[in-house]
Enzyme design. Structure first.
Site, PDB file in Angstrom:
ATOM      1  N   SER A  78       0.845  -1.193   0.000  1.00  0.00           N
ATOM      2  CA  SER A  78       0.000   0.000   0.000  1.00  0.00           C
ATOM      3  C   SER A  78       0.878   1.241   0.000  1.00  0.00           C
ATOM      4  O   SER A  78       2.023   1.207   0.486  1.00  0.00           O
ATOM      5  CB  SER A  78      -0.884   0.010   1.248  1.00  0.00           C
ATOM      6  OG  SER A  78      -1.492   1.266   1.444  1.00  0.00           O
ATOM      7  N   TYR A 132      -0.237  -0.173  10.595  1.00  0.00           N
ATOM      8  CA  TYR A 132      -0.620  -0.609   9.248  1.00  0.00           C
ATOM      9  C   TYR A 132       0.518  -0.346   8.269  1.00  0.00           C
ATOM     10  O   TYR A 132       0.862  -1.214   7.446  1.00  0.00           O
ATOM     11  CB  TYR A 132      -1.882   0.124   8.801  1.00  0.00           C
ATOM     12  CG  TYR A 132      -2.382  -0.303   7.447  1.00  0.00           C
ATOM     13  CD1 TYR A 132      -2.941  -1.566   7.253  1.00  0.00           C
ATOM     14  CD2 TYR A 132      -2.293   0.555   6.348  1.00  0.00           C
ATOM     15  CE1 TYR A 132      -3.398  -1.970   6.007  1.00  0.00           C
ATOM     16  CE2 TYR A 132      -2.757   0.163   5.092  1.00  0.00           C
ATOM     17  CZ  TYR A 132      -3.307  -1.097   4.926  1.00  0.00           C
ATOM     18  OH  TYR A 132      -3.751  -1.496   3.690  1.00  0.00           O
TER      19      TYR A 132
END
Length: 325
Positions: A165, A191
């Site tokens: 990501s 994350y």
């Protein structure tokens, strides 16, 4: 890597899975897609099935997986994919999945992922985002590597795709406190760490397995509205809105988001090559670790492709997952 050496393709931000697979036949290709009961996972599986691949949906929620399989069969006019149970945060579940796998495997799509709004831990005490997004997939891939080697012997190569990501740009891997035992917990940083880990996995997996014909690449699918955001805090939502407003990304449809995964999985430009980070259907340029996310939204930070960090993470991951170094 100089821009002239980056791997390019005919595809872009707007390309869809149908564009990438136009005219392609995946007959005889056996694939596993994790997190394939919704969002990007189900679109990735649907696209592969539409081109003739035999796909296994590896899912935590069997009922949702079976509904996704039925939907894929209806949409493609092909046989429904098989559904198998897999909870990436549960080492026993991963072990059951890998122990029961007997066939050669040609594609492993490590698609599943979670975002938490606060600190959650596995029964081992591991931070849940790292445990699911990286360590669970690490256990899965290393448990299936012999099947991937057999798949490579059949078809000349096998491929693993790890979904990373743009969030990786927020943080590298903190080897001194992987599970936030001492530092204040920030779900966005947690994350980001897990997404950097996904990219580093691709680097080291390729180094270790490419001689056997197994190649791994990381992809950034881009911004897609999926169930991944359901546990966002107000701060996380505000951060995402600010990044969108600043032009760091524009939302894609699931078919556009999954297109880069399909590029890494099947396109000839990425045949027998790995350790790359793809964005918008092509290899992304490497940017310094202090690069600004808004000015370099399609780059990959050096810390996510560093071979030394990748080897270190592999060793730590083996110690945690398999109890060995």
């Amino acid at each position: 890597m100089p821009a002239s050496e980056l791997i390019t393709t005919p595809f872009s931000h707007a390309s869809t899975t149908a564009d990438v697979l136009a005219g392609a036949s995946l007959d005889g290709v056996r694939a596993v897609v994790t997190g394939a009961s919704s969002g990007l996972g189900v679109e990735t599986a649907r696209a592969l099935v539409s081109a003739g691949a035999e796909v296994v949906l590896a899912v935590r929620n069997r009922r949702a997986g079976e509904a996704a399989a039925a939907g894929i069969a209806t949409a493609t006019g092909r046989r429904a994919p098989e559904v198998r149970d897999l909870d990436l945060a549960d080492r026993a579940s991963v072990a059951r999945f890998t122990d029961r796998w007997d066939d050669p495997l040609h594609l492993l799509i490590n698609n599943a992922g979670i975002v938490t709004g606060g600190l959650e831990r596995t029964r081992e005490g591991w931070e849940l985002q790292l445990a699911t997004n990286h360590l669970g997939h690490f256990a899965l891939a290393t448990g299936l590597v012999d099947a991937l080697r057999r798949g490579a012997a059949e078809r000349g190569e096998a491929r693993v795709v790890a979904l990373s990501s743009t969030a990786h740009m927020r943080a590298g891997v903190d080897f001194d406190d992987l599970h936030f035992d001492r530092r204040e917990y920030d779900p966005q940083i947690a994350y980001a760490q897990s997404k950097t880990a996904n990219a580093l996995f691709a680097v080291e997996a390729t180094r270790r397995w490419s001689s056997d014909g197994v190649f791994t690449n990381a992809v950034n699918p881009g911004g897609i509205r999926t169930g991944l955001q359901r546990h966002f805090t107000e701060r996380q939502r505000a951060s995402l809105d600010a990044a969108e407003a600043a032009g760091a990304f524009a939302y894609k449809t699931p078919a556009q988001g999954a297109a880069t995964t399909i590029v890494a999985a099947v396109r000839p430009e990425f045949a027998r090559t790995g350790g790359h980070y793809l964005d918008d259907g092509r290899e992304a340029c490497t940017v310094p670790n202090d690069a600004d996310l808004v000015r370099h939204p399609h780059g990959v930070k050096q810390w996510a492709l560093d071979p030394g960090l990748a080897r270190r993470l592999w060793t730590v991951s083996e110690e945690l997952v398999h109890g060995r170094s």
